[in-house]
Design an enzyme around this catalytic site. Structure first.
Site, PDB file in Angstrom:
ATOM      1  N   SER A  33      -0.663   1.244   6.338  1.00 18.04           N
ATOM      2  CA  SER A  33      -0.711   2.627   5.853  1.00 18.04           C
ATOM      3  C   SER A  33      -2.137   3.133   5.948  1.00 18.04           C
ATOM      4  O   SER A  33      -3.100   2.342   5.916  1.00 18.04           O
ATOM      5  CB  SER A  33      -0.260   2.670   4.392  1.00 18.04           C
ATOM      6  OG  SER A  33      -0.539   3.928   3.815  1.00 18.04           O
ATOM      7  N   TYR A  72      -1.275   0.742  -4.778  1.00 19.19           N
ATOM      8  CA  TYR A  72      -0.798   0.753  -3.393  1.00 19.19           C
ATOM      9  C   TYR A  72      -1.936   0.548  -2.398  1.00 19.19           C
ATOM     10  O   TYR A  72      -1.805  -0.234  -1.448  1.00 19.19           O
ATOM     11  CB  TYR A  72      -0.094   2.085  -3.135  1.00 19.19           C
ATOM     12  CG  TYR A  72       0.555   2.206  -1.782  1.00 19.19           C
ATOM     13  CD1 TYR A  72       1.565   1.329  -1.384  1.00 19.19           C
ATOM     14  CD2 TYR A  72       0.169   3.207  -0.897  1.00 19.19           C
ATOM     15  CE1 TYR A  72       2.166   1.456  -0.132  1.00 19.19           C
ATOM     16  CE2 TYR A  72       0.768   3.330   0.348  1.00 19.19           C
ATOM     17  CZ  TYR A  72       1.764   2.462   0.725  1.00 19.19           C
ATOM     18  OH  TYR A  72       2.354   2.577   1.961  1.00 19.19           O
TER      19      TYR A  72
HETATM   20  C1  8X3 Z   1       1.863   6.290   2.881  1.00 20.50           C
HETATM   21  C2  8X3 Z   1       0.641   7.100   3.007  1.00 20.50           C
HETATM   22  O1  8X3 Z   1      -1.163   8.495   1.903  1.00 20.50           O
HETATM   23  O2  8X3 Z   1       0.903   8.256   0.652  1.00 20.50           O
HETATM   24  O3  8X3 Z   1       1.730   4.973   3.296  1.00 20.50           O
HETATM   25  O4  8X3 Z   1      -0.627   6.430   0.825  1.00 20.50           O
HETATM   26  S1  8X3 Z   1      -0.071   7.567   1.513  1.00 20.50           S
END
Ligand code: 8X3
Length: 254
Positions: free
Chosen positions: A141, A154
Site C-alpha cells: 500500500s 495500518y
Molecule cells: C490503502 C491506501 O491511503 O488508505 O491501502 O492507506 S490508504
C-alpha cells in the site's frame, strides 16, 4: 489487457495462488490471471465466494485464514509446485491516533498484513522454488511508503511488508523466484467499508470528488508483472489515481 503466462519448464499449465480472493483486488487478480493462462488455487475465509469464482474460472478453492498457521500449512501442502503467489489478503481496521489505539485492531492488522504474509510466503517457498520459475507478488500500500495521522496501525503493518519484500529480494538472489511489490493508493473496493466498520457513507467519502482506481487496475498491473520474460524482475510499483499525489493529498472536484 491480453497478457500470456510464460511457459513452464515442463510444459504444464502454470499455477497461481491468490490469497484474499473473495473480493476486490484478489478477485480481480484471479480473473486476470485465469485469462493469462494460469491454473488458479484461490484462498480466502469466505469459502462460498471463492468456490463460485473457482467454478467460473476453472480453478480450485480452499479455505484459508492466513492468520492461522495450521490453515496456511494445510493450504500450502496441496501445492508441490507453484509459479505465482499473490499475497493479497490484508486490510485496515479503524483510524485513530496512537494515543487512542485499539489493541484488537492493531493485532488483527499485524496478524493479517504481516504475519499472514510471512507465513504464506514461508510455506510456499519450497513449491515456488520447485517450479523452476516462481514469482511472489506482495500487495502492499501507499501506506507502506508514508505515514499519516490516525493510520499507524495500518501504516506500520504495510511498512513491514516493504521490508519483507526487500529482504526476500536479497535472500532469494540466485534462486528462480522473482518478487514484486505493488503499492496502491486509493482503490475503491470493500477496503474502506471494512476499515470503518461497515459505515458505507464514511467509506464513500474517501473517494469523494475524484476518480479512484478500481480493483481491475491493480489486477492488470499484477498480470503484467508476472507475464514479463522470466529474467525480468519488477521490484516495486507505487500506483495511485491521477488525482492522488500522496496518501493525504488528493485533488477533489465539488
Ligand atoms: C490503502 C491506501 O491511503 O488508505 O491501502 O492507506 S490508504
Amino acid at each position: 489487457m491480453p497478457y500470456h503466462a510464460n511457459p513452464t519448464p515442463d510444459g504444464s499449465k502454470p499455477i497461481a495462488v491468490v490469497t484474499g480472493a473473495s473480493s476486490g483486488i484478489g478477485e480481480a487478480t484471479a480473473r486476470q490471471l485465469a485469462e493469462a493462462g494460469y491454473r488458479l488455487v484461490l484462498g480466502a475465509r469466505r469459502l462460498d465466494r471463492i468456490t463460485a469464482l473457482a467454478a467460473e474460472l476453472g480453478g480450485e478453492a480452499c479455505h484459508l485464514d492466513v492468520t492461522q498457521r495450521a490453515s496456511v500449512d494445510a493450504f500450502a501442502a496441496r501445492l508441490p509446485k507453484l509459479n505465482v503467489l499473490v499475497n493479497n489478503a490484508g486490510g485496515a481496521l479503524g483510524m485513530e491516533p496512537v494515543a487512542q489505539s485499539v489493541d484488537e485492531n492493531w493485532r488483527t492488522m499485524w496478524e493479517t498484513n504481516v504475519l499472514g504474509l510471512m507465513m504464506m510466503t514461508r510455506a510456499c517457498l519450497p513449491a515456488l522454488e520447485a517450479s523452476g520459475a516462481g514469482h511472489i507478488i506482495n500487495v502492499g500500500s501507499i501506506a507502506g511508503l508514508e505515514s499519516y495521522p490516525n493510520g499507524a496501525g495500518y501504516t506500520t503493518a504495510k511498512h513491514s511488508v516493504v521490508v519483507i519484500t526487500e529482504t526476500l529480494r536479497v535472500e532469494l538472489l540466485g534462486k528462480p523466484i522473482r518478487i514484486t511489490e505493488v503499492d496502491p493508493g486509493m482503490v475503491e473496493t470493500e477496503f474502506s467499508v471494512v476499515r470503518f466498520g461497515g459505515d458505507v457513507d464514511r467509506a464513500k467519502n474517501v473517494y469523494r470528488g475524484l476518480t479512484p482506481l478500481v480493483a481491475g487496475d491493480i489486477a492488470d498491473i499484477i498480470a503484467w508483472a508476472v507475464t514479463r520474460p522470466p529474467h525480468v524482475n519488477i521490484d516495486h510499483l507505487r500506483v495511485t489515481p491521477l488525482a492522488q499525489a500522496t496518501a493525504t493529498l488528493a485533488h477533489r472536484v465539488g
